[in-house]
Design an enzyme around this catalytic site. Structure first.
Site, PDB file in Angstrom:
ATOM      1  N   ALA A  29       0.804  -1.223   0.000  1.00  0.00           N
ATOM      2  CA  ALA A  29       0.000   0.000   0.000  1.00  0.00           C
ATOM      3  C   ALA A  29       0.835   1.271   0.000  1.00  0.00           C
ATOM      4  O   ALA A  29       0.407   2.305  -0.516  1.00  0.00           O
ATOM      5  CB  ALA A  29      -0.940  -0.003   1.202  1.00  0.00           C
ATOM      6  N   ARG A  41      -3.139   1.105   7.619  1.00  0.00           N
ATOM      7  CA  ARG A  41      -2.650   1.223   8.987  1.00  0.00           C
ATOM      8  C   ARG A  41      -2.307   2.640   9.425  1.00  0.00           C
ATOM      9  O   ARG A  41      -1.896   2.844  10.549  1.00  0.00           O
ATOM     10  CB  ARG A  41      -1.435   0.305   9.169  1.00  0.00           C
ATOM     11  CG  ARG A  41      -1.826  -1.160   9.093  1.00  0.00           C
ATOM     12  CD  ARG A  41      -0.637  -2.106   9.120  1.00  0.00           C
ATOM     13  NE  ARG A  41      -1.122  -3.483   9.118  1.00  0.00           N
ATOM     14  CZ  ARG A  41      -1.491  -4.140   8.031  1.00  0.00           C
ATOM     15  NH1 ARG A  41      -1.415  -3.541   6.864  1.00  0.00           N
ATOM     16  NH2 ARG A  41      -1.939  -5.378   8.095  1.00  0.00           N
ATOM     17  N   ASP A 109      -5.585  -1.613  -6.564  1.00  0.00           N
ATOM     18  CA  ASP A 109      -6.028  -0.333  -7.126  1.00  0.00           C
ATOM     19  C   ASP A 109      -5.836  -0.193  -8.632  1.00  0.00           C
ATOM     20  O   ASP A 109      -6.185   0.842  -9.206  1.00  0.00           O
ATOM     21  CB  ASP A 109      -5.317   0.826  -6.415  1.00  0.00           C
ATOM     22  CG  ASP A 109      -3.797   0.650  -6.370  1.00  0.00           C
ATOM     23  OD1 ASP A 109      -3.226   0.097  -7.334  1.00  0.00           O
ATOM     24  OD2 ASP A 109      -3.183   1.067  -5.360  1.00  0.00           O
ATOM     25  N   HIS A 126      -3.878 -10.081  -4.199  1.00  0.00           N
ATOM     26  CA  HIS A 126      -5.142  -9.809  -3.514  1.00  0.00           C
ATOM     27  C   HIS A 126      -6.246  -9.369  -4.463  1.00  0.00           C
ATOM     28  O   HIS A 126      -7.255  -8.807  -4.042  1.00  0.00           O
ATOM     29  CB  HIS A 126      -4.926  -8.777  -2.404  1.00  0.00           C
ATOM     30  CG  HIS A 126      -4.012  -9.266  -1.321  1.00  0.00           C
ATOM     31  ND1 HIS A 126      -3.366  -8.427  -0.440  1.00  0.00           N
ATOM     32  CD2 HIS A 126      -3.633 -10.529  -0.986  1.00  0.00           C
ATOM     33  CE1 HIS A 126      -2.629  -9.141   0.381  1.00  0.00           C
ATOM     34  NE2 HIS A 126      -2.774 -10.415   0.070  1.00  0.00           N
ATOM     35  N   CYS A 159     -25.487 -12.836 -10.148  1.00  0.00           N
ATOM     36  CA  CYS A 159     -25.050 -13.157 -11.501  1.00  0.00           C
ATOM     37  C   CYS A 159     -26.258 -13.394 -12.409  1.00  0.00           C
ATOM     38  O   CYS A 159     -27.159 -14.172 -12.080  1.00  0.00           O
ATOM     39  CB  CYS A 159     -24.161 -14.393 -11.478  1.00  0.00           C
ATOM     40  SG  CYS A 159     -23.547 -14.900 -13.099  1.00  0.00           S
ATOM     41  N   SER A 200       5.458  -2.182   1.762  1.00  0.00           N
ATOM     42  CA  SER A 200       4.646  -3.202   2.428  1.00  0.00           C
ATOM     43  C   SER A 200       5.034  -3.293   3.899  1.00  0.00           C
ATOM     44  O   SER A 200       6.215  -3.257   4.243  1.00  0.00           O
ATOM     45  CB  SER A 200       4.844  -4.570   1.759  1.00  0.00           C
ATOM     46  OG  SER A 200       4.167  -5.584   2.488  1.00  0.00           O
ATOM     47  N   SER A 201       4.039  -3.464   4.748  1.00  0.00           N
ATOM     48  CA  SER A 201       4.307  -3.655   6.177  1.00  0.00           C
ATOM     49  C   SER A 201       4.891  -5.031   6.459  1.00  0.00           C
ATOM     50  O   SER A 201       5.451  -5.268   7.526  1.00  0.00           O
ATOM     51  CB  SER A 201       3.018  -3.469   6.982  1.00  0.00           C
ATOM     52  OG  SER A 201       2.052  -4.432   6.570  1.00  0.00           O
TER      53      SER A 201
END
Length: 254
Positions: A29, A41, A109, A126, A159, A200-201
């Protein structure tokens, strides 16, 4: 070794990329915050107001599906004007120059794609939040018609082909990563000799296991992030600074 000076960090990163034969970038992120996309976060993050609905509740409860879509569209509105950042553009340049074999991203995104990175070089761990799919038959749906129908009826989409539940094409909390995607990420990781974790964390698994996997199989691990991560101690190099500035400087012609 932690390098906090921006120019020194960019120079070191450039040298590592130039000397490597197979480079993989792993993005989180922090790469997209410059684009206006909020991370999970940060203090007062809008994600605390629009917390994603866990997958099991989404599937089991129609009311939770309605709430999930409401939160989804509210979040989409917050970063509707987002554009690829300097970091996205820098990574895209490396791909186009043949110096970056793959980008493995936790982000949903679509900004890597919009910066020019094609599907052959991008692995979305993801998923992608810019469209939806049926959980039963995998039929793809674009979001604008879904949103119009949702706002008209207040009902979560189904759907039209099989009647299944339609969901944003992202991996929700509690939802398993597709096996094919995870295998592709692991294969790219095992093939690299330089693994760069960016923004990234490194606390969300199984994604956070990839840097460890790379290092165990002989790759150098570089972490570029604005804050400390759990893997900093074991990394070959930690670059601490503004992500967009470091990547832009590292890829700019001398």
């Amino acid at each position: 070794m932690v390098i906090a000076d921006i120019e020194a960090a960019a120079s070191q990163l450039r040298q590592l990329i130039d000397s490597a034969s197979n480079v993989v970038a792993f993005t989180g992120a922090g790469l997209s915050t410059e684009s206006g996309v909020p991370d999970y976060r940060s203090k007062n993050s809008p994600w605390t107001r629009y917390t994603p609905i866990p997958f099991d509740l989404f599937v089991a409860d129609p009311a939770q599906r309605v709430e999930a879509w409401r939160r989804k569209f509210a979040m989409d509105d917050l970063y509707a004007d987002a554009r690829p950042s300097r970091g996205h553009s820098a990574l895209s340049q490396l791909v186009q120059a043949g110096q970056l074999a793959a980008i493995i991203t936790q982000n949903i995104d679509d900004l890597h794609q919009r910066s020019g990175v094609g599907p052959d070089h991008l692995i979305e761990l993801h998923g992608n939040g810019t469209y939806a799919t049926c959980l039963t038959c995998a039929q793809r749906y674009e979001l604008p018609p879904i949103r119009r129908a949702f706002e008209d009826t207040g009902e979560a989409p189904r759907c039209v082909w099989c009647g299944g539940i339609v969901k944003s094409a992202t991996i929700s909390f509690g939802q398993a990563l597709p096996t094919s995607v995870l295998k592709a990420a692991q294969a790219a990781t095992l093939a690299c000799d330089l693994f760069i974790a960016i923004g990234s964390s490194l606390v969300v698994y199984p994604a956070a296991a990839l840097p460890v996997l790379a290092q165990r199989h002989g790759a150098k691990l570089v972490i570029l992030n604005g804050e400390a991560t759990p893997l900093d101690r074991s990394a070959d190099m930690v670059l601490r600074g503004d992500i967009g500035t470091v990547l832009d400087s590292a890829t700019r012609d001398p």
